[in-house]
Design a protein around this motif. Structure first.
Motif, mmCIF file in Angstrom:
data_model
loop_
_atom_site.group_PDB
_atom_site.id
_atom_site.type_symbol
_atom_site.label_atom_id
_atom_site.label_comp_id
_atom_site.label_asym_id
_atom_site.label_seq_id
_atom_site.Cartn_x
_atom_site.Cartn_y
_atom_site.Cartn_z
ATOM 1 N N ASN A 124 38.185 20.857 19.435
ATOM 2 C CA ASN A 124 37.796 21.111 21.212
ATOM 3 C C ASN A 124 37.059 20.199 21.788
ATOM 4 O O ASN A 124 37.545 20.060 23.128
ATOM 5 N N HIS A 128 38.707 18.033 24.720
ATOM 6 C CA HIS A 128 38.003 18.152 26.166
ATOM 7 C C HIS A 128 37.885 16.751 26.911
ATOM 8 O O HIS A 128 38.125 16.337 27.840
ATOM 9 N N GLU A 132 39.401 14.799 29.988
ATOM 10 C CA GLU A 132 38.715 14.186 30.952
ATOM 11 C C GLU A 132 39.060 12.754 31.486
ATOM 12 O O GLU A 132 39.263 12.433 32.819
ATOM 13 N N GLY A 137 40.692 16.613 33.175
ATOM 14 C CA GLY A 137 40.232 17.834 32.691
ATOM 15 C C GLY A 137 41.380 19.114 33.240
ATOM 16 O O GLY A 137 40.960 20.221 33.049
ATOM 17 N N ARG A 142 45.052 19.415 29.308
ATOM 18 C CA ARG A 142 44.275 19.680 28.227
ATOM 19 C C ARG A 142 45.000 20.563 27.169
ATOM 20 O O ARG A 142 44.788 20.218 25.791
#
Length: 219
Positions: A124, A128, A132, A137, A142
């Motif tokens: 996770n 993430h 980004e 993001g 994602r």
């Protein structure tokens, strides 16, 4: 994850690995190495930071290193099959209550669950950070990155479980494994990869539900 939590994880696994080194005997001595390999990507993810605090020239090599080692965390779930070596069922068909069986069951569950669940946090966190940088993001981007990383992880688990190629071997003698890697794409392989991808995404989803709703209270 807070700095304190990271140190708790480090200290626990140092103690746990030392304990396994002295207590896990054949045919379960493999648990020491597999647990160690499962901890490495968790530690690597601790050193990956946001776009604002880590330069690209440093982030991407660390990410590639994480990706090479990450399959070792959910790989430990497949180690649970080794519990059959303990012959847990009596002639009556019921589980035996022999302490030896349940002691090793405890060893394997702690390593498998501990590494896997912390590995899902790592997944996770890393997905993430990658999102980004690559898709700024965006949610759909994602999710696509998460699916791609999980799929690659399942391929890595297959390579380790059935071809017996561990991550460290790819660094020591990569040319020896080129042919097996080319020949491995069979229907059975695709089925295994699909099932492992589903298992990982399911576990990730459950943990996501728990953590995203941890502050909500139902009266």
């Amino acid at each position: 994850m807070s700095r304190r939590a990271r140190w708790e994880v480090r200290i626990f696994f140092i103690i746990w690995l030392i304990f396994l080194f002295f207590r896990a005997k054949d045919p379960f001595s493999f648990l020491v190495l597999n647990t160690f390999l499962g901890v490495i990507p968790i530690e690597i993810s601790f050193h990956l930071h946001s776009k604002q605090t880590q330069k690209a020239w440093l982030f991407w090599p660390i990410f590639v290193l994480w990706l090479l080692f990450y399959p070792n965390t959910p790989y430990l779930l497949t180690d649970l099959f080794h519990l059959s070596l303990l012959r847990p069922y009596a002639l009556s068909g019921l589980l035996r209550v022999t302490p030896h069986i349940w002691i090793y069951f405890t060893y394997m569950v702690i390593s498998a669950v501990g590494c896997s669940f912390l590995g899902f946090w790592s997944l996770n966190h890393v997905s993430h950070l990658v999102a980004e940088r690559l898709v700024k993001g965006q949610r759909l981007g994602r999710i696509a990155i998460l699916f791609a990383l999980t799929f690659l992880t399942s391929v890595g688990i297959y390579i380790g479980r059935f071809l017996r190629i561990h991550t460290v071997y790819l660094f020591l003698n990569p040319e020896q494994f080129v042919r097996p890697l080319i020949d491995m794409w069979t229907p059975d392989m695709w089925l295994f990869v699909g099932l492992m991808t589903f298992i990982q995404l399911f576990c990730y989803w459950i943990l996501h539900l728990i953590t995203s709703n941890k502050d909500e209270m139902t009266l």
